[in-house]
Design a protein around this motif. Structure first.
Motif, mmCIF file in Angstrom:
data_model
loop_
_atom_site.group_PDB
_atom_site.id
_atom_site.type_symbol
_atom_site.label_atom_id
_atom_site.label_comp_id
_atom_site.label_asym_id
_atom_site.label_seq_id
_atom_site.Cartn_x
_atom_site.Cartn_y
_atom_site.Cartn_z
ATOM 1 N N PHE A 37 37.676 9.884 8.744
ATOM 2 C CA PHE A 37 38.542 8.962 9.462
ATOM 3 C C PHE A 37 38.826 9.563 10.832
ATOM 4 O O PHE A 37 38.643 10.752 11.056
ATOM 5 N N ARG A 38 39.303 8.724 11.739
ATOM 6 C CA ARG A 38 39.735 9.226 13.036
ATOM 7 C C ARG A 38 40.959 8.463 13.503
ATOM 8 O O ARG A 38 41.193 7.335 13.068
ATOM 9 N N GLY A 47 38.750 4.298 9.368
ATOM 10 C CA GLY A 47 37.678 4.833 8.547
ATOM 11 C C GLY A 47 36.356 4.624 9.248
ATOM 12 O O GLY A 47 36.052 3.514 9.693
ATOM 13 N N ILE A 48 35.549 5.696 9.361
ATOM 14 C CA ILE A 48 34.305 5.564 10.107
ATOM 15 C C ILE A 48 33.062 5.840 9.291
ATOM 16 O O ILE A 48 31.995 5.296 9.592
ATOM 17 N N ALA A 49 33.151 6.692 8.283
ATOM 18 C CA ALA A 49 31.955 7.005 7.489
ATOM 19 C C ALA A 49 32.380 7.578 6.156
ATOM 20 O O ALA A 49 33.407 8.258 6.061
ATOM 21 N N SER A 63 31.563 0.582 14.485
ATOM 22 C CA SER A 63 31.760 1.312 15.737
ATOM 23 C C SER A 63 30.899 2.575 15.846
ATOM 24 O O SER A 63 30.684 3.085 16.947
ATOM 25 N N VAL A 64 30.412 3.072 14.700
ATOM 26 C CA VAL A 64 29.622 4.322 14.733
ATOM 27 C C VAL A 64 28.247 4.162 14.116
ATOM 28 O O VAL A 64 27.429 5.095 14.181
ATOM 29 N N GLU A 65 27.969 3.025 13.505
ATOM 30 C CA GLU A 65 26.670 2.813 12.845
ATOM 31 C C GLU A 65 25.534 3.035 13.836
ATOM 32 O O GLU A 65 25.552 2.552 14.959
ATOM 33 N N GLY A 66 24.541 3.814 13.411
ATOM 34 C CA GLY A 66 23.398 4.105 14.260
ATOM 35 C C GLY A 66 23.572 5.321 15.140
ATOM 36 O O GLY A 66 22.591 5.830 15.700
ATOM 37 N N ARG A 67 24.811 5.813 15.273
ATOM 38 C CA ARG A 67 25.061 6.996 16.101
ATOM 39 C C ARG A 67 25.538 8.180 15.267
ATOM 40 O O ARG A 67 25.255 9.332 15.603
ATOM 41 N N ARG A 105 36.733 -0.996 -0.667
ATOM 42 C CA ARG A 105 37.845 -0.452 0.132
ATOM 43 C C ARG A 105 37.559 0.985 0.557
ATOM 44 O O ARG A 105 38.474 1.787 0.744
ATOM 45 N N TRP A 106 36.276 1.283 0.772
ATOM 46 C CA TRP A 106 35.901 2.667 1.044
ATOM 47 C C TRP A 106 36.421 3.194 2.365
ATOM 48 O O TRP A 106 36.540 4.396 2.542
ATOM 49 N N LEU A 107 36.723 2.321 3.291
ATOM 50 C CA LEU A 107 37.169 2.749 4.612
ATOM 51 C C LEU A 107 38.675 2.570 4.818
ATOM 52 O O LEU A 107 39.163 2.671 5.927
#
Length: 125
Positions: A37-38, A47-49, A63-67, A105-107
């Protein structure tokens, strides 16, 4: 009980990369997902990953997929977050969390019982 310790934060220029680590201690039966999370001041924790510690399933925020890429070393009870093509808007305190999130609800931060202290990531333009 589970304790989580993040490391790897720092300052980087836009377009650069960082790799965060989160080492978990305690019995792995206390969680089945490890997440990143950030949070920035005045905003909700995002939650980001995340990764399933049993099946290896991964998921990412748009917001972060692919990076960003999340991975784990089960033997070391450590989860990693490889962050590439960083942007100034990625600047935040990054937290590792462990828990048993409900399906879909993983994120959601409320799904996670155990949290690390966080590591700061600063991306300059």
């Amino acid at each position: 009980q589970v304790q989580l310790a993040e490391s790897g934060g720092g300052s980087v220029q836009a377009g650069g990369s960082l790799r965060l680590s989160c080492a978990a201690s305690g019995h792995p039966d206390n969680y089945n997902y490890l997440n990143w999370f950030r949070q920035t001041p005045g905003k909700e924790r995002e939650g980001i990953a995340g990764i399933s510690t049993t099946g290896g399933r991964t998921f990412y925020a748009d917001s972060v997929e692919g990076r960003f890429t999340i991975s784990q070393d089960n033997a070391k009870k450590t989860v990693y977050l490889q962050m590439d093509s960083l942007k100034p808007e990625d600047t935040a305190m990054y937290y590792c969390a462990a828990g048993f999130p409900l399906y879909g609800r993983w994120l959601y931060p409320s799904e996670y019982k155990y949290w690390g202290q966080g590591t700061q990531v600063t991306v300059s333009s």
